[in-house]
Design an enzyme around this catalytic site. Structure first.
Site, mmCIF file in Angstrom:
data_model
loop_
_atom_site.group_PDB
_atom_site.id
_atom_site.type_symbol
_atom_site.label_atom_id
_atom_site.label_comp_id
_atom_site.label_asym_id
_atom_site.label_seq_id
_atom_site.Cartn_x
_atom_site.Cartn_y
_atom_site.Cartn_z
ATOM 1 N N TYR A 53 0.924 -1.293 0.091
ATOM 2 C CA TYR A 53 -0.008 0.187 -0.086
ATOM 3 C C TYR A 53 0.724 1.313 -0.033
ATOM 4 O O TYR A 53 0.458 2.255 0.247
ATOM 5 C CB TYR A 53 -1.007 0.038 1.256
ATOM 6 C CG TYR A 53 -1.934 -1.004 1.088
ATOM 7 C CD1 TYR A 53 -3.096 -0.834 0.120
ATOM 8 C CD2 TYR A 53 -2.266 -1.917 1.799
ATOM 9 C CE1 TYR A 53 -4.094 -1.637 -0.040
ATOM 10 C CE2 TYR A 53 -3.240 -3.000 1.590
ATOM 11 C CZ TYR A 53 -4.245 -2.751 0.690
ATOM 12 O OH TYR A 53 -5.104 -3.708 0.660
ATOM 13 N N HIS A 119 -9.234 -6.715 -2.332
ATOM 14 C CA HIS A 119 -8.261 -5.929 -3.203
ATOM 15 C C HIS A 119 -8.227 -6.482 -4.778
ATOM 16 O O HIS A 119 -7.988 -7.672 -4.739
ATOM 17 C CB HIS A 119 -6.750 -5.744 -2.532
ATOM 18 C CG HIS A 119 -5.883 -5.316 -3.500
ATOM 19 N ND1 HIS A 119 -5.971 -3.858 -3.621
ATOM 20 C CD2 HIS A 119 -5.232 -5.894 -4.407
ATOM 21 C CE1 HIS A 119 -4.816 -3.547 -4.521
ATOM 22 N NE2 HIS A 119 -4.104 -4.761 -4.926
#
Length: 152
Positions: A53, A119
């Site tokens: 991330y 995700h």
């Protein structure tokens, strides 16, 4: 397979694992015609998640995201097929589940942005980076004998 064959990284987040949705999500990708080339259950470290991330590092929600994602196991997967990134994102639905259409994974199973089940890579380039990060050992290559029935 056609020239738009590509790979995408899909991850079932801790909320999806805890809720027992892994099989349903895998089934949706299989039923759509994608080929599974890598899968593993991982309890990621905060350091690993910070790499994943990295593009969100300056955001106010970043510390909470890392804490949540490190709180339980995730299922990391690589799917291969025609326009896998774009189609995978469409199958997941909008990041905000309340904006996701019924029939999408988030539209069917999630209510909150911070607990949105999955995700999915947002570009072919990011997919390859994510695949290398989560599967440094590589993926499995094999012939999908049903491909002739799925692709023109």
């Amino acid at each position: 397979m056609a020239g738009n064959a590509e790979r995408t990284y899909i991850m079932v987040k801790p909320d999806g694992v805890q809720r027992g949705l892994v099989g349903n999500i895998v089934g949706r990708f299989e039923q759509r015609g994608f080929k599974l080339v890598a899968l593993k259950l991982v309890h990621a470290t905060p350091e690993h998640l910070e790499k994943h991330y990295a593009d969100l590092k300056g955001k106010p929600f970043f510390p909470g995201l890392i804490k949540y994602m490190a709180a339980g196991p995730v299922v990391a997967m690589v799917w291969e097929g025609l326009d896998a990134v774009k189609t995978g994102r469409a199958m997941l639905g909008a990041t905000n589940p309340l904006a996701s259409a019924p029939g999408t994974i988030r539209g069917d199973f999630a209510l909150a942005v911070g607990r949105n089940i999955c995700h999915g890579s947002d570009s072919v380039e990011n997919a390859e980076k994510e695949i290398k990060l989560w599967f440094p050992e590589g993926t499995v290559q094999y012939t999908n004998d049903l491909a002739g029935w799925i692709f023109e």
